[in-house]
Design an enzyme around this catalytic site. Structure first.
Site, PDB file in Angstrom:
ATOM      1  N   HIS A 203      -1.126  -3.178  19.194  1.00  0.00           N
ATOM      2  CA  HIS A 203      -2.449  -3.239  18.579  1.00  0.00           C
ATOM      3  C   HIS A 203      -3.030  -1.846  18.354  1.00  0.00           C
ATOM      4  CE1 HIS A 203      -2.155  -7.317  20.504  1.00  0.00           C
ATOM      5  NE2 HIS A 203      -2.547  -7.644  19.288  1.00  0.00           N
ATOM      6  N   ALA A 232     -15.523  -1.070   4.390  1.00  0.00           N
ATOM      7  CA  ALA A 232     -15.585  -2.529   4.450  1.00  0.00           C
ATOM      8  C   ALA A 232     -14.470  -3.153   3.623  1.00  0.00           C
ATOM      9  CB  ALA A 232     -16.947  -3.004   3.948  1.00  0.00           C
ATOM     10  N   LYS A 252      -6.191   3.575   1.827  1.00  0.00           N
ATOM     11  CA  LYS A 252      -5.729   4.925   1.517  1.00  0.00           C
ATOM     12  C   LYS A 252      -6.858   5.912   1.794  1.00  0.00           C
ATOM     13  CE  LYS A 252      -2.546   3.357  -2.077  1.00  0.00           C
ATOM     14  NZ  LYS A 252      -2.143   3.477  -3.511  1.00  0.00           N
TER      15      LYS A 252
END
Length: 278
Positions: A203, A232, A252
């Site tokens: 994780h 977001a 990116k």
């Protein structure tokens, strides 16, 4: 033995805890202005000498179920607090984080009484200590109850730093081997998850002073560098360098983070970024 009056409790609370003093003052105002809530506010805040007692009481209230009653939950929480006094610092740091970063929060008492993001985070902190001490079934029970009641699923083994703010808190998932640093802000519908079925360390590792925007998915054993911002709706599948903003699916680099601590500004736009070659 008679119960202590509110003035007696006020004189006996810790004198050098300004956050707790502020919480009590705000609670007294609520009791005066909303008589229908007076009993609730007294039981939750004014009947306690320390913030950690009030937090444990409130969590036991919210997590109570016929499986495990409130009294047993509170007893277990008190035992955990006794074994790890550093939790008191975490409670205060998280409460301050909500007050400082959430424009909808105007009083310290509000997260303690009402905010499920704060409640779910403190439940995980208690469950984490149970997990470390070998009481894994009780820790998993708390995770299950927190997920059911708050809609926030954080594995008790996840490691979480101080001053973490979970805004709104709806539909957040944090996996078993995730690590979240200090002073991190996480908005709703965020996932810190794994990929595939492999075990072990799988994780994300979130650095200090990171802002994770609403709906972001960060997947796999990857690192999000300190001071970075995840826009977001992004899906992050690779490491993010420090002080970097990433956006998109897959995410990116879109520029460098200009502000020093993006988790404090809570600015989810890309306006405070600059191109890295400028």
């Amino acid at each position: 033995m008679t119960k202590q009056s509110v003035p007696d409790l006020q004189r006996s609370i810790e004198p050098l805890d300004p956050i707790w003093q502020k919480v009590r003052t705000e609670a007294e105002q609520i009791a005066r202005e909303e008589p229908a809530l007076a009993s609730f506010v007294f039981a939750t805040v004014l009947n306690h000498r320390q913030l950690e007692q009030a937090v444990c009481h409130r969590l036991a209230q919210r997590l109570e179920h016929s499986d495990v009653d409130r009294g047993l939950l509170r007893q277990t929480f008190d035992e955990v607090m006794g074994n790890d006094p550093e939790l008191r610092n975490a409670f205060r740091a998280d409460l301050s984080a909500v007050f400082e970063r959430d424009p909808a929060c105007s009083r310290y008492v509000e997260p303690l009484l009402y905010f499920k993001g704060f409640h779910a985070l403190q439940t995980q902190r208690l469950a984490h200590q149970l997990w470390k001490s070998g009481r894994r079934d009780f820790a998993l029970y708390l995770q299950s109850q927190s997920s059911r009641i708050f809609g926030i699923d954080i594995h008790p083994a996840a490691k979480i730093g101080l001053g973490v703010f979970i805004d709104h808190g709806h539909a957040i998932v944090v996996g078993e081997t995730a690590v979240i640093g200090n002073n991190v802000s996480i908005l709703h519908n965020v996932t810190l998850g794994g990929t595939g079925k492999k075990g072990g360390d799988r994780h994300p590792k979130i650095g200090d002073h990171v802002l994770i925007g609403a709906g972001a998915k960060i997947l796999g054993d990857i690192k999000i560098g300190c001071g970075s911002k995840v826009a977001a709706g992004s899906v992050v599948l690779a490491d993010v360098p420090p002080k970097t903003t990433v956006a998109g699916v897959p995410a990116k680099k879109v520029g460098a983070v200009v502000c020093h601590e993006p988790e404090l500004t809570m600015d989810q736009t890309l306006d405070n970024c600059r191109e890295e070659d400028e």
